[in-house]
Scaffold this active site. Sequence first.
Site, short mmCIF file in Angstrom:
data_model
loop_
_atom_site.label_atom_id
_atom_site.label_comp_id
_atom_site.label_asym_id
_atom_site.label_seq_id
_atom_site.Cartn_x
_atom_site.Cartn_y
_atom_site.Cartn_z
N SER A 49 7.19 -6.44 -10.31
CA SER A 49 6.74 -5.34 -9.45
C SER A 49 5.29 -4.95 -9.74
O SER A 49 4.75 -4.04 -9.12
CB SER A 49 7.64 -4.12 -9.64
OG SER A 49 7.74 -3.79 -11.02
N ASN A 66 14.05 2.48 -17.60
CA ASN A 66 14.78 3.18 -16.54
C ASN A 66 14.37 4.65 -16.45
O ASN A 66 14.12 5.17 -15.36
CB ASN A 66 16.29 3.04 -16.76
CG ASN A 66 16.73 1.59 -16.69
OD1 ASN A 66 15.96 0.72 -16.29
ND2 ASN A 66 17.96 1.33 -17.08
N HIS A 71 9.40 20.81 31.14
CA HIS A 71 9.56 19.53 31.86
C HIS A 71 8.21 18.93 32.25
O HIS A 71 8.12 18.19 33.23
CB HIS A 71 10.43 19.69 33.12
CG HIS A 71 11.69 20.46 32.89
ND1 HIS A 71 12.89 19.87 32.56
CD2 HIS A 71 11.93 21.80 32.90
CE1 HIS A 71 13.82 20.81 32.40
NE2 HIS A 71 13.26 21.98 32.59
N SER A 121 -14.36 1.25 24.88
CA SER A 121 -13.70 0.01 25.24
C SER A 121 -14.74 -1.09 25.30
O SER A 121 -15.87 -0.86 25.72
CB SER A 121 -13.02 0.18 26.60
OG SER A 121 -12.85 -1.09 27.22
N LYS A 163 -15.13 4.19 29.28
CA LYS A 163 -14.00 4.71 28.53
C LYS A 163 -14.39 5.45 27.25
O LYS A 163 -15.31 5.06 26.55
CB LYS A 163 -13.07 3.55 28.13
CG LYS A 163 -12.41 2.89 29.32
CD LYS A 163 -11.14 3.59 29.70
CE LYS A 163 -10.07 3.19 28.71
NZ LYS A 163 -8.75 3.58 29.17
N GLU A 166 -3.87 8.97 19.02
CA GLU A 166 -2.98 7.84 19.36
C GLU A 166 -2.45 7.16 18.10
O GLU A 166 -1.27 6.81 18.01
CB GLU A 166 -3.73 6.81 20.20
CG GLU A 166 -4.01 7.23 21.62
CD GLU A 166 -4.83 6.16 22.33
OE1 GLU A 166 -4.24 5.31 22.99
OE2 GLU A 166 -6.07 6.18 22.19
N TYR A 170 21.20 3.02 -13.24
CA TYR A 170 20.05 2.29 -12.70
C TYR A 170 20.49 0.92 -12.17
O TYR A 170 21.30 0.23 -12.77
CB TYR A 170 18.98 2.09 -13.78
CG TYR A 170 17.80 1.27 -13.28
CD1 TYR A 170 16.74 1.88 -12.62
CD2 TYR A 170 17.78 -0.13 -13.41
CE1 TYR A 170 15.69 1.13 -12.12
CE2 TYR A 170 16.73 -0.88 -12.91
CZ TYR A 170 15.69 -0.25 -12.26
OH TYR A 170 14.66 -0.98 -11.76
N1 ARG Z 1 10.06 -2.27 -12.45
C1 ARG Z 1 11.26 -1.52 -12.61
C2 ARG Z 1 11.45 -0.56 -11.43
O1 ARG Z 1 10.54 -0.39 -10.73
C3 ARG Z 1 11.23 -0.75 -13.86
C4 ARG Z 1 12.59 -0.50 -14.44
C5 ARG Z 1 13.21 -1.77 -14.82
N2 ARG Z 1 14.39 -1.57 -15.56
C6 ARG Z 1 15.20 -2.58 -15.81
N3 ARG Z 1 16.24 -2.33 -16.52
N4 ARG Z 1 14.96 -3.78 -15.37
O2 ARG Z 1 12.47 -0.01 -11.22
#
Ligand code: ARG
Length: 467
Positions: free
Chosen positions: A27, A114, A160, A281, A287, A294, A321
């Site tokens: 991530s 976690n 309306h 435009s 325009k 928008e 988790y």
């Molecule tokens: N990258 C993980 C998340 O965004 C962090 C927590 C990961 N915990 C785990 N037990 N793999 O949630």
Amino acid sequence: MSQATNQSWGGRFSEPTDAFVARFTASVNFDQRLARQDIQGSIAHATMLARVGVLTDDERDAIINGLSEIQGEIERGEFNWSVPLEDVHMNIEARLTEKIGITGKKLHTGRSRNDQVATDIRLFMRDEIDVIEVELTRLREGMIELADREAETIMPGFTHLQTAQPVTFGHHLLAWQEMLARDHERLLDCRKRVNVMPLGAAALAGTTYPIDRHVTAELLGFDRPSENSLDAVSDRDFAIEFTSFASILLMHLSRMSEELVLWTSAQFNFIDLPDRFCTGSSIMPQKKNPDVPELVRGKTGRVYGHLMALLTLMKSQPLAYNKDNQEDKEPLFDAVDTVRDCLKAFADMVPAIEPKKASMYEAARRGFSTATDLADYLVRKGVAFRDAHEIVGQSVAYGLKTEKDLSEMSLDELKQFSATIEQDVFEVLTLEGSVAARNHIGGTAPNQVRAAAQRAREALSALKVSA
Ligand code: ARG
């Protein structure tokens, strides 16, 4: 241990992570956005650990100095983010160990990623909510001031999308402002539940170390530690609440946008938006397009999408988790960015709206917008409302045929429909008379609009004081 196995948890593994799986589960490409909050949380955690005797003061200082240096590296763009290290947490921890040696490995005592990630997102959301609140406040202030300035400007009110009754432009703007006032309350309410600290829940059950969660909560400015460790690591209600707030806000902004787009058209011709909020435009030289409203109208869709994404992400998740939760970040980040930018665009644009007063007035005059006033006049003279409705209907039909508004007819013309009509009818048939007569709290009379603007100002500053 194999080189390709993650050092932080590779101990029990007998083969390296598949290269694709490592990329798929990482991530860091998006959660590096939480780096500042991650470091903030780690500094507080280390400080607490030293206070309860789990770390020595020297260890604590080494950790804090190392983290501060890493913060600098990240800010200067010198930090080398590594996908094999998976996420922001392990990237920073690995760098800390690289810098200060074995002590760096002690930072993770009594916590887990976690509770760490749950804490980071909450710190992040709190920061972003405060920025968003500044923009929302600025927009509300600008809207209230414009409403006050336009308290006497007459325009048609619609139901309306057909001309219904005359209203003041200030009254219309204060209707928008009411929507935003509710959004503001929702945002501050959401912040209360954001500002609860999961740290100390560790992986799911709490930790065997003698941690003091009140100390950490206080250091991080949280209102309190969370009550239940299982809930703490799994709860993402606050993310859903924020995106609900965001969805309702964007729904409101999309309604305002829609009206702005209509009003700038040649057909309505109610307002002008300064050129800096519009584009041209490439093919039609005449325009001038209202791009900003928008685009805000269009961005509403992605925010609704993020709300649905998060609701669905959490649906049926067992405690505690689950890796699913890693998917909370991108929708949240985009929702935060979209809300902030849309509010900024509106806060800049609204005070610059230029009403075309003559054109608004003319539109209100054209649509028989004082027909209800004529009916009310007849009722005051003793005619039953249903009969009055019929009489006015006939007058309107006559006006359509002769191309005359009610206020343009002579007394004799009006008398054809009811003998009860006298000279004083013209006081109620004018647009000014019509709006001035709606003179009660919540009504469109100019003095009521000014009083409402004043109350709105006061409500807004009361919010600031209590915050
Ligand atoms: N990258 C993980 C998340 O965004 C962090 C927590 C990961 N915990 C785990 N037990 N793999 O949630």
